[in-house]
Design an enzyme around this catalytic site. Sequence first.
Site, PDB file in Angstrom:
ATOM      1  N   HIS A 104       6.086  -5.196  12.346  1.00 49.83           N
ATOM      2  CA  HIS A 104       5.470  -3.870  12.209  1.00 49.83           C
ATOM      3  C   HIS A 104       5.044  -3.315  13.566  1.00 49.83           C
ATOM      4  O   HIS A 104       3.988  -2.691  13.714  1.00 49.83           O
ATOM      5  CB  HIS A 104       4.273  -3.952  11.238  1.00 49.83           C
ATOM      6  CG  HIS A 104       3.863  -2.631  10.648  1.00 49.83           C
ATOM      7  ND1 HIS A 104       2.936  -1.797  11.238  1.00 49.83           N
ATOM      8  CD2 HIS A 104       4.256  -1.984   9.524  1.00 49.83           C
ATOM      9  CE1 HIS A 104       2.766  -0.715  10.484  1.00 49.83           C
ATOM     10  NE2 HIS A 104       3.567  -0.802   9.435  1.00 49.83           N
ATOM     11  N   HIS A 122       0.853  -1.192   0.000  1.00 49.62           N
ATOM     12  CA  HIS A 122       0.000   0.000   0.000  1.00 49.62           C
ATOM     13  C   HIS A 122       0.885   1.236   0.000  1.00 49.62           C
ATOM     14  O   HIS A 122       2.109   1.134   0.146  1.00 49.62           O
ATOM     15  CB  HIS A 122      -0.979  -0.023   1.179  1.00 49.62           C
ATOM     16  CG  HIS A 122      -0.362   0.086   2.537  1.00 49.62           C
ATOM     17  ND1 HIS A 122       0.528  -0.850   3.033  1.00 49.62           N
ATOM     18  CD2 HIS A 122      -0.497   1.012   3.527  1.00 49.62           C
ATOM     19  CE1 HIS A 122       0.890  -0.507   4.260  1.00 49.62           C
ATOM     20  NE2 HIS A 122       0.293   0.634   4.576  1.00 49.62           N
ATOM     21  N   ASP A 130       5.918   4.210   4.709  1.00 50.17           N
ATOM     22  CA  ASP A 130       6.816   3.215   5.315  1.00 50.17           C
ATOM     23  C   ASP A 130       6.852   1.909   4.527  1.00 50.17           C
ATOM     24  O   ASP A 130       7.621   1.004   4.861  1.00 50.17           O
ATOM     25  CB  ASP A 130       6.455   2.960   6.796  1.00 50.17           C
ATOM     26  CG  ASP A 130       5.023   2.530   7.020  1.00 50.17           C
ATOM     27  OD1 ASP A 130       4.123   3.099   6.376  1.00 50.17           O
ATOM     28  OD2 ASP A 130       4.789   1.625   7.854  1.00 50.17           O
ATOM     29  N   ASP A 177      -0.262  -3.612   5.757  1.00 52.13           N
ATOM     30  CA  ASP A 177      -0.900  -3.386   7.045  1.00 52.13           C
ATOM     31  C   ASP A 177      -2.403  -3.661   6.926  1.00 52.13           C
ATOM     32  O   ASP A 177      -2.981  -3.482   5.869  1.00 52.13           O
ATOM     33  CB  ASP A 177      -0.715  -1.936   7.488  1.00 52.13           C
ATOM     34  CG  ASP A 177       0.740  -1.509   7.582  1.00 52.13           C
ATOM     35  OD1 ASP A 177       1.624  -2.349   7.490  1.00 52.13           O
ATOM     36  OD2 ASP A 177       0.986  -0.306   7.732  1.00 52.13           O
ATOM     37  N   HIS A 200      -7.312  -1.391   5.486  1.00 59.11           N
ATOM     38  CA  HIS A 200      -6.359  -0.517   6.170  1.00 59.11           C
ATOM     39  C   HIS A 200      -6.658   0.978   5.965  1.00 59.11           C
ATOM     40  O   HIS A 200      -5.771   1.813   6.070  1.00 59.11           O
ATOM     41  CB  HIS A 200      -4.951  -0.868   5.658  1.00 59.11           C
ATOM     42  CG  HIS A 200      -3.843  -0.168   6.361  1.00 59.11           C
ATOM     43  ND1 HIS A 200      -3.744  -0.100   7.738  1.00 59.11           N
ATOM     44  CD2 HIS A 200      -2.767   0.515   5.882  1.00 59.11           C
ATOM     45  CE1 HIS A 200      -2.657   0.590   8.064  1.00 59.11           C
ATOM     46  NE2 HIS A 200      -2.054   0.984   6.960  1.00 59.11           N
ATOM     47  N   HIS A 216       1.241   3.890   1.982  1.00 52.47           N
ATOM     48  CA  HIS A 216       1.794   4.600   3.140  1.00 52.47           C
ATOM     49  C   HIS A 216       3.317   4.545   2.984  1.00 52.47           C
ATOM     50  O   HIS A 216       3.877   3.500   2.610  1.00 52.47           O
ATOM     51  CB  HIS A 216       1.353   3.953   4.458  1.00 52.47           C
ATOM     52  CG  HIS A 216      -0.058   4.302   4.835  1.00 52.47           C
ATOM     53  ND1 HIS A 216      -0.837   3.491   5.624  1.00 52.47           N
ATOM     54  CD2 HIS A 216      -0.825   5.386   4.529  1.00 52.47           C
ATOM     55  CE1 HIS A 216      -2.033   4.060   5.790  1.00 52.47           C
ATOM     56  NE2 HIS A 216      -2.039   5.202   5.124  1.00 52.47           N
TER      57      HIS A 216
HETATM   58 ZN   LIG Z   1       3.049   0.423   7.819  1.00 47.34          ZN
HETATM   59 ZN   LIG Z   2      -0.071   1.552   6.541  1.00 47.95          ZN
END
Ligand SMILES: [Zn+2]
Ligand SMILES: [Zn+2]
Length: 302
Positions: free
Chosen positions: A269, A62, A66, A211, A142, A64
Amino acid sequence: MTFTIKILGAGSATPLKGRHHSAQLVSVNEHKYLIDCGEGTQYRLIEEKLNINKIEVIFISHLHGDHYYGLVGLISTMSLLGRKNQIQVFGPAGLNDIITLNFKISNTVLAFDLFIHELSGTDKQKIYEDNYAVFYSFPLNHGIQSFGYLAEEKPGLLKLVKNKISDLEVEEMVMLKNGKDVLDDQGNIKFAVKSYTLPPEPVRQYAYCSDTIYEESILPYIQEVDLLYHEATYLEEHKEKAIRNNHTTAIEAALIAKKANVKKLMIGHLSSRYEDYEAHLTEAKSVFFNTIPAIEGKSITL
Ligand SMILES: [Zn+2]
Ligand SMILES: [Zn+2]
């Protein structure tokens, strides 16, 4: 055939010393597939003495930061190192805009073909296949479009029945292992596959779920996998935060593992508020005992 997972980064959004953003290198028969590419992934590959240009396909869960801020840097380096082989990248909608805009504005011309495949769909789907592995994506929950991945090795050759091997020439063994009857000069069956072979070893499967909030709809996609990586950002005492931020607690990750009847669970995570895995492991193991931590630098063999 070897099947290993190398943990390059297993931290969450806020990085810490020794805890890097998400990235894992999956190797099937020495073929390399990268899942997620958080900031600094190329440095982690160098630290682990892994050849950046051996990576054949990249899967992004995804958008995001990170999980993908390292992608532009990694692809740039591949080009600087003279890579000629194409690379395929799979990920959510928007990934193509992000990557191509970076290269357009910096006037970067890559030395190889880059194919970006944006995923959609509300079910498990086969997205990539080569001679060694098949990859599937499936939706996670998420807050933004987010995908889990299932990596499955290709079935191996048939196994020869041990006490019949001495009847066979090498060529005949190869034919039988590939499912072909051995014929005599008249075209009659000399050695039949069904009497000289046994089924191949069961295929091994690895599922990556990060996530996501606790989401039971993923259970059919990850049933009985050999190893499940599931995020476990929070402990039970912070469950409200987990729900608010679309993340999972260690106990919830373990519940998913138990309900999917997986063989082994790997959690990672972790929020940067936690110093180590101890409490997460205690909580997860209370539900699903065969739980291990995602330790950066460690390889897990399936
Ligand atoms: Zn993450
Ligand atoms: Zn995330």
